[in-house]
Motif scaffolding. Structure first.
Motif, PDB file in Angstrom:
ATOM      1  N   HIS A 151       0.827  -1.212   0.000  1.00  0.00           N
ATOM      2  CA  HIS A 151       0.000   0.000   0.000  1.00  0.00           C
ATOM      3  C   HIS A 151       0.862   1.264   0.000  1.00  0.00           C
ATOM      4  O   HIS A 151       0.602   2.202  -0.752  1.00  0.00           O
ATOM      5  CB  HIS A 151      -0.934  -0.003   1.202  1.00  0.00           C
ATOM      6  N   ARG A 152       1.901   1.291   0.843  1.00  0.00           N
ATOM      7  CA  ARG A 152       2.730   2.496   0.940  1.00  0.00           C
ATOM      8  C   ARG A 152       3.616   2.705  -0.286  1.00  0.00           C
ATOM      9  O   ARG A 152       3.858   3.841  -0.670  1.00  0.00           O
ATOM     10  CB  ARG A 152       3.598   2.436   2.199  1.00  0.00           C
ATOM     11  N   ILE A 153       4.109   1.643  -0.882  1.00  0.00           N
ATOM     12  CA  ILE A 153       5.019   1.786  -2.028  1.00  0.00           C
ATOM     13  C   ILE A 153       4.254   1.945  -3.339  1.00  0.00           C
ATOM     14  O   ILE A 153       4.602   2.791  -4.164  1.00  0.00           O
ATOM     15  CB  ILE A 153       5.972   0.575  -2.124  1.00  0.00           C
ATOM     16  N   PHE A 154       3.203   1.167  -3.539  1.00  0.00           N
ATOM     17  CA  PHE A 154       2.541   1.131  -4.842  1.00  0.00           C
ATOM     18  C   PHE A 154       1.147   1.741  -4.830  1.00  0.00           C
ATOM     19  O   PHE A 154       0.481   1.754  -5.867  1.00  0.00           O
ATOM     20  CB  PHE A 154       2.465  -0.318  -5.351  1.00  0.00           C
ATOM     21  N   GLY A 155       0.687   2.221  -3.695  1.00  0.00           N
ATOM     22  CA  GLY A 155      -0.639   2.833  -3.626  1.00  0.00           C
ATOM     23  C   GLY A 155      -1.726   1.843  -4.008  1.00  0.00           C
ATOM     24  O   GLY A 155      -1.777   0.736  -3.501  1.00  0.00           O
ATOM     25  N   ASP A 156      -2.571   2.267  -4.930  1.00  0.00           N
ATOM     26  CA  ASP A 156      -3.667   1.409  -5.377  1.00  0.00           C
ATOM     27  C   ASP A 156      -3.292   0.590  -6.604  1.00  0.00           C
ATOM     28  O   ASP A 156      -4.145  -0.066  -7.186  1.00  0.00           O
ATOM     29  CB  ASP A 156      -4.908   2.248  -5.684  1.00  0.00           C
ATOM     30  N   GLY A 157      -2.032   0.617  -7.003  1.00  0.00           N
ATOM     31  CA  GLY A 157      -1.577  -0.156  -8.157  1.00  0.00           C
ATOM     32  C   GLY A 157      -1.462  -1.629  -7.828  1.00  0.00           C
ATOM     33  O   GLY A 157      -1.826  -2.079  -6.732  1.00  0.00           O
ATOM     34  N   PRO A 158      -0.943  -2.388  -8.767  1.00  0.00           N
ATOM     35  CA  PRO A 158      -0.814  -3.835  -8.531  1.00  0.00           C
ATOM     36  C   PRO A 158       0.206  -4.122  -7.427  1.00  0.00           C
ATOM     37  O   PRO A 158       1.226  -3.441  -7.317  1.00  0.00           O
ATOM     38  CB  PRO A 158      -0.343  -4.382  -9.876  1.00  0.00           C
ATOM     39  N   GLU A 159      -0.080  -5.129  -6.630  1.00  0.00           N
ATOM     40  CA  GLU A 159       0.819  -5.524  -5.544  1.00  0.00           C
ATOM     41  C   GLU A 159       2.011  -6.260  -6.139  1.00  0.00           C
ATOM     42  O   GLU A 159       1.848  -7.295  -6.771  1.00  0.00           O
ATOM     43  CB  GLU A 159       0.087  -6.414  -4.541  1.00  0.00           C
ATOM     44  N   LYS A 160       3.197  -5.737  -5.936  1.00  0.00           N
ATOM     45  CA  LYS A 160       4.394  -6.362  -6.493  1.00  0.00           C
ATOM     46  C   LYS A 160       5.148  -7.184  -5.456  1.00  0.00           C
ATOM     47  O   LYS A 160       5.957  -8.018  -5.809  1.00  0.00           O
ATOM     48  CB  LYS A 160       5.302  -5.299  -7.108  1.00  0.00           C
ATOM     49  N   ILE A 161       4.896  -6.937  -4.188  1.00  0.00           N
ATOM     50  CA  ILE A 161       5.508  -7.737  -3.128  1.00  0.00           C
ATOM     51  C   ILE A 161       4.589  -8.942  -2.916  1.00  0.00           C
ATOM     52  O   ILE A 161       3.462  -8.805  -2.454  1.00  0.00           O
ATOM     53  CB  ILE A 161       5.684  -6.935  -1.835  1.00  0.00           C
ATOM     54  N   LYS A 162       5.082 -10.117  -3.269  1.00  0.00           N
ATOM     55  CA  LYS A 162       4.269 -11.327  -3.229  1.00  0.00           C
ATOM     56  C   LYS A 162       4.203 -11.936  -1.834  1.00  0.00           C
ATOM     57  O   LYS A 162       3.197 -12.514  -1.447  1.00  0.00           O
ATOM     58  CB  LYS A 162       4.815 -12.376  -4.207  1.00  0.00           C
ATOM     59  N   ASP A 163       5.292 -11.823  -1.079  1.00  0.00           N
ATOM     60  CA  ASP A 163       5.332 -12.438   0.239  1.00  0.00           C
ATOM     61  C   ASP A 163       6.406 -11.751   1.068  1.00  0.00           C
ATOM     62  O   ASP A 163       7.295 -11.084   0.534  1.00  0.00           O
ATOM     63  CB  ASP A 163       5.638 -13.934   0.118  1.00  0.00           C
ATOM     64  N   ILE A 164       6.317 -11.928   2.359  1.00  0.00           N
ATOM     65  CA  ILE A 164       7.322 -11.446   3.307  1.00  0.00           C
ATOM     66  C   ILE A 164       7.883 -12.669   4.010  1.00  0.00           C
ATOM     67  O   ILE A 164       7.133 -13.507   4.512  1.00  0.00           O
ATOM     68  CB  ILE A 164       6.714 -10.483   4.344  1.00  0.00           C
ATOM     69  N   LEU A 165       9.191 -12.785   4.036  1.00  0.00           N
ATOM     70  CA  LEU A 165       9.839 -13.856   4.774  1.00  0.00           C
ATOM     71  C   LEU A 165      10.490 -13.264   6.014  1.00  0.00           C
ATOM     72  O   LEU A 165      10.995 -12.146   5.980  1.00  0.00           O
ATOM     73  CB  LEU A 165      10.898 -14.544   3.902  1.00  0.00           C
ATOM     74  N   LEU A 166      10.479 -14.025   7.082  1.00  0.00           N
ATOM     75  CA  LEU A 166      11.086 -13.599   8.341  1.00  0.00           C
ATOM     76  C   LEU A 166      12.149 -14.612   8.731  1.00  0.00           C
ATOM     77  O   LEU A 166      11.912 -15.494   9.565  1.00  0.00           O
ATOM     78  CB  LEU A 166      10.021 -13.466   9.434  1.00  0.00           C
TER      79      LEU A 166
END
Length: 172
Positions: A151-166
């Motif tokens: 949301h913060r990086i791409f706004g309402d555009g397509p989500e480019k971050i597919k997953d978060i790993l920890l």
């Protein structure tokens, strides 16, 4: 004199074929039932054939999908809201993106990094031990960080971050 056998009456002739037809229906139904049971019992034995080829190829490739890229994010250390603030959580974050989007996401991430780090610090500090502990807590953290970063990086555009790993998620 010889006795001549009487011909069966019409009623007796009609009962005998009907009786044989009824037996043959039961025999056919029994055979179909036995075949159905045998097929149901044998099918699971053969259901796994051909399914072993994909994991072997995946193991050979090192369990990494070449279509995805990992982008490292800084480690974050926060005091956990446990009432006394004596415990802390250390989290290392890695982002999973499509390989073709890696360069663009890295550039956008660098521009927004201070804001994202501040958000992660605030988000984790507001959580209690019960909310952060266990696989359910960790998965919630992953999902909410991914959603907020997108949301913060791409706004309402397509989500480019597919997953978060920890790769690091340690309580002290």
């Amino acid at each position: 004199m010889a006795k001549i056998a009487a011909a069966p009456t019409a009623a007796a002739a009609a009962v005998e074929p009907a009786h044989k037809a009824g037996k043959s229906k039961w025999v056919v139904a029994g055979v179909v039932g036995v075949l159905a049971l045998a097929g149901g019992a044998v099918t699971p034995m053969f259901a796994h054939f051909g399914s072993e080829a994909a994991p072997v190829e995946q193991e050979a490739s090192g369990m990494h999908d070449p279509k995805h890229a990992l982008i490292s994010f800084d480690s974050v250390v926060v005091n956990v809201n446990d009432g006394r603030y004596t415990r802390y959580l250390r989290v290392k974050i890695a982002l999973v993106v499509d390989a073709r989007d890696e360069k663009g996401v890295k550039e956008a991430l660098e521009k927004e990094k201070p804001f994202l780090q501040t958000w992660v610090l605030g988000y984790l500090q507001d959580r209690t031990m019960e909310q952060l502990h266990g696989s359910a807590g960790m998965n919630r953290v992953r999902r909410e960080i991914r959603d907020e970063f997108n949301h913060r990086i791409f706004g309402d555009g397509p989500e480019k971050i597919k997953d978060i790993l920890l790769p690091e998620y340690n309580f002290q």
